[in-house]
Motif scaffolding. Structure first.
Motif, mmCIF file in Angstrom:
data_model
loop_
_atom_site.group_PDB
_atom_site.id
_atom_site.type_symbol
_atom_site.label_atom_id
_atom_site.label_comp_id
_atom_site.label_asym_id
_atom_site.label_seq_id
_atom_site.Cartn_x
_atom_site.Cartn_y
_atom_site.Cartn_z
ATOM 1 N N THR A 122 0.769 -1.224 0.087
ATOM 2 C CA THR A 122 -0.260 0.110 0.010
ATOM 3 C C THR A 122 1.015 1.324 0.008
ATOM 4 O O THR A 122 1.995 1.158 0.395
ATOM 5 C CB THR A 122 -1.008 0.099 1.206
ATOM 6 N N ASN A 123 0.281 2.309 -0.544
ATOM 7 C CA ASN A 123 1.262 3.678 -0.688
ATOM 8 C C ASN A 123 0.088 4.749 -0.626
ATOM 9 O O ASN A 123 -1.213 4.573 -1.110
ATOM 10 C CB ASN A 123 2.174 3.540 -1.669
ATOM 11 N N ILE A 124 0.408 6.132 -0.265
ATOM 12 C CA ILE A 124 -0.419 7.123 -0.303
ATOM 13 C C ILE A 124 0.638 8.309 -0.711
ATOM 14 O O ILE A 124 1.538 8.345 -0.244
ATOM 15 C CB ILE A 124 -0.784 7.350 1.096
ATOM 16 N N PHE A 125 0.169 9.028 -1.890
ATOM 17 C CA PHE A 125 0.691 9.975 -2.360
ATOM 18 C C PHE A 125 -0.124 11.239 -2.298
ATOM 19 O O PHE A 125 -1.231 11.040 -2.441
ATOM 20 C CB PHE A 125 0.915 10.037 -3.953
ATOM 21 N N SER A 126 0.526 12.373 -1.685
ATOM 22 C CA SER A 126 -0.150 13.639 -1.733
ATOM 23 C C SER A 126 0.643 14.610 -2.287
ATOM 24 O O SER A 126 1.964 14.728 -2.060
ATOM 25 C CB SER A 126 -0.400 14.059 -0.221
ATOM 26 N N GLN A 127 0.155 15.557 -3.107
ATOM 27 C CA GLN A 127 0.862 16.571 -4.004
ATOM 28 C C GLN A 127 1.979 15.906 -4.568
ATOM 29 O O GLN A 127 3.032 16.466 -4.544
ATOM 30 C CB GLN A 127 1.311 17.566 -2.951
ATOM 31 N N GLY A 128 1.992 14.885 -5.167
ATOM 32 C CA GLY A 128 2.877 14.052 -5.912
ATOM 33 C C GLY A 128 4.118 13.287 -5.163
ATOM 34 O O GLY A 128 4.905 12.783 -5.690
ATOM 35 N N LYS A 129 3.978 13.461 -3.839
ATOM 36 C CA LYS A 129 4.866 12.745 -3.006
ATOM 37 C C LYS A 129 4.167 11.510 -2.529
ATOM 38 O O LYS A 129 3.274 11.580 -1.764
ATOM 39 C CB LYS A 129 5.404 13.626 -1.740
ATOM 40 N N GLY A 130 5.017 10.404 -2.413
ATOM 41 C CA GLY A 130 4.786 9.116 -2.009
ATOM 42 C C GLY A 130 5.698 8.689 -0.901
ATOM 43 O O GLY A 130 5.506 9.319 0.382
ATOM 44 N N ASN A 131 6.265 7.609 -1.206
ATOM 45 C CA ASN A 131 7.259 7.258 0.243
ATOM 46 C C ASN A 131 6.665 6.920 1.331
ATOM 47 O O ASN A 131 6.928 6.967 2.547
ATOM 48 C CB ASN A 131 8.455 8.195 0.501
ATOM 49 N N ARG A 132 5.295 6.296 1.101
ATOM 50 C CA ARG A 132 4.656 6.285 2.527
ATOM 51 C C ARG A 132 3.983 4.597 2.550
ATOM 52 O O ARG A 132 2.938 4.285 2.642
ATOM 53 C CB ARG A 132 3.194 6.925 2.662
ATOM 54 N N GLU A 133 4.920 3.553 2.191
ATOM 55 C CA GLU A 133 4.716 2.233 1.734
ATOM 56 C C GLU A 133 4.268 1.524 3.223
ATOM 57 O O GLU A 133 5.307 1.777 4.112
ATOM 58 C CB GLU A 133 5.623 1.548 1.266
ATOM 59 N N GLN A 134 3.216 0.428 3.033
ATOM 60 C CA GLN A 134 3.245 -0.522 4.213
ATOM 61 C C GLN A 134 2.735 -1.606 3.457
ATOM 62 O O GLN A 134 2.375 -1.756 2.505
ATOM 63 C CB GLN A 134 2.031 -0.136 5.278
ATOM 64 N N GLN A 135 3.535 -2.769 3.867
ATOM 65 C CA GLN A 135 3.257 -3.934 3.087
ATOM 66 C C GLN A 135 2.821 -5.238 4.206
ATOM 67 O O GLN A 135 3.512 -5.095 5.285
ATOM 68 C CB GLN A 135 4.649 -4.384 2.511
ATOM 69 N N PHE A 136 2.081 -5.971 3.716
ATOM 70 C CA PHE A 136 1.388 -7.135 4.532
ATOM 71 C C PHE A 136 1.433 -8.424 3.617
ATOM 72 O O PHE A 136 1.456 -8.403 2.381
ATOM 73 C CB PHE A 136 -0.049 -6.777 4.658
ATOM 74 N N TYR A 137 1.461 -9.505 4.370
ATOM 75 C CA TYR A 137 1.021 -10.762 3.927
ATOM 76 C C TYR A 137 -0.586 -10.887 4.322
ATOM 77 O O TYR A 137 -0.989 -10.065 5.153
ATOM 78 C CB TYR A 137 1.736 -11.807 4.554
#
Ligand SMILES: *[C@@H]1O[C@H](CO)[C@@H](O)[C@H](O)[C@H]1NC(C)=O
Length: 290
Positions: A122-137
């Motif tokens: 999963t990730n969230i971008f705001s105003q072109g900026k992401g880098n907010r990853e969380q990953q799950f099994y």
């Protein structure tokens, strides 16, 4: 009674924020919800609009997008992922606006060798900026049957859920200077493509093309959402829907907070908010909120 009270209370706010948007609750015919956008016949809407399949072979993947654009909403879709050896394939399902300062809310499913776990990214971008990853099994085999993957997006929070279990909550952190997606309408996009340069075990496992075509299936799309009016008319707004209040102010109750904790303790395999190596100058500000 509670919901009536709540609905009355937030109506003026909704009308103010999304004046030119209509509310829609769509369920039924996928032909009315989506346009197939690429893949040269590899994406298909079947069974009178009840089922959509994407496929991928060595020549191409495929994809579709929603006809409508949403500004806040609760979007659900049921998805059955590529079975068997799906290593190297990525199935993506995300909301996104356009342009270099776009907003985006992502679900991505990274395939794996038969019997090895998919990663839900999963990730969230705001105003072109992401880098907010969380990953799950996942706690089930996502290729054996359909499961519901939901995005709740309202002015206070974004909640990712799987079969009604919240796996991630991202709170509006504008009060500490973090831009939040709230002004740009987003379309829903989905695609199946080859990403064997990074997807499975960081790119170590390549796509086995002898298994192609790879197929993922979708059904039961539902959007309780504020929809951009095609006519541009501002006469109606989200507030005209009786069920708007439910998701527009939704937050996690204690039971769902417990479920979220259960997922995060047992199934989360990556969290940008704990990756100090990656952010040596300091974690992103929202990571320090409670
Ligand atoms: C694939 O399986 C391996 C071995 O169990 C695991 O380390 C990896 O996280 C799994 N998922 C992906 C997408 O690589």
């Amino acid at each position: 009674m509670a919901s009536v009270f709540c609905s009355n209370q937030i109506q003026p706010m909704i009308a103010l924020m999304v004046g030119a948007f209509l509310v829609a609750s769509a369920a039924g015919n996928l032909n009315q919800d989506f346009d197939i956008t690429w893949g040269d016949g590899r994406a298909k809407i079947l069974n009178s609009g009840e089922l959509l399949t994407l496929s991928l072979d060595k020549a191409s993947g495929s994809g579709f997008q929603s006809k409508k654009e949403y500004l806040f909403g609760k979007i659900d879709i049921q998805l059955k992922l590529v079975p068997g050896n799906s290593a190297g394939t990525v199935t993506a399902y995300y909301l996104s606006s356009q342009g270099s300062t776009h907003d985006e809310i992502d679900f991505e499913f990274l395939g794996n060798l038969s019997g090895d776990p998919y990663i839900l990214h999963t990730n969230i971008f705001s105003q072109g900026k992401g880098n907010r990853e969380q990953q799950f099994y996942l706690w089930f085999n996502p290729t054996a049957d359909f499961h519901t993957y939901s995005i709740l997006w309202n002015p206070q929070r974004i909640i990712f859920s799987v079969d009604g279990t919240p796996i991630r909550e991202y709170k509006n952190a504008e009060s500490i200077g973090v831009p939040y997606p709230k002004n740009q309408p987003m379309r829903l996009y989905s695609s199946l493509w080859n990403a064997d340069d990074w997807a499975t075990r960081g790119g170590l496992v390549k796509t086995d093309w002898t298994q192609a075509p790879f197929t993922a299936s979708y059904r039961n799309f539902n959007a309780d959402a504020c929809v951009q009016s095609s006519s541009g008319a501002s006469s109606s707004s989200c507030a005209s829907s009786s069920n708007t209040a439910n998701w527009f102010s939704e937050e996690l109750d204690t039971t769902r907070q417990e479920r979220l904790k259960w997922v995060q303790n047992n199934y989360m395999i990556y969290n940008y908010c704990t990756d100090i190596k990656r952010f040596p100058q300091g974690l992103l500000p929202e990571c320090n909120m409670s």
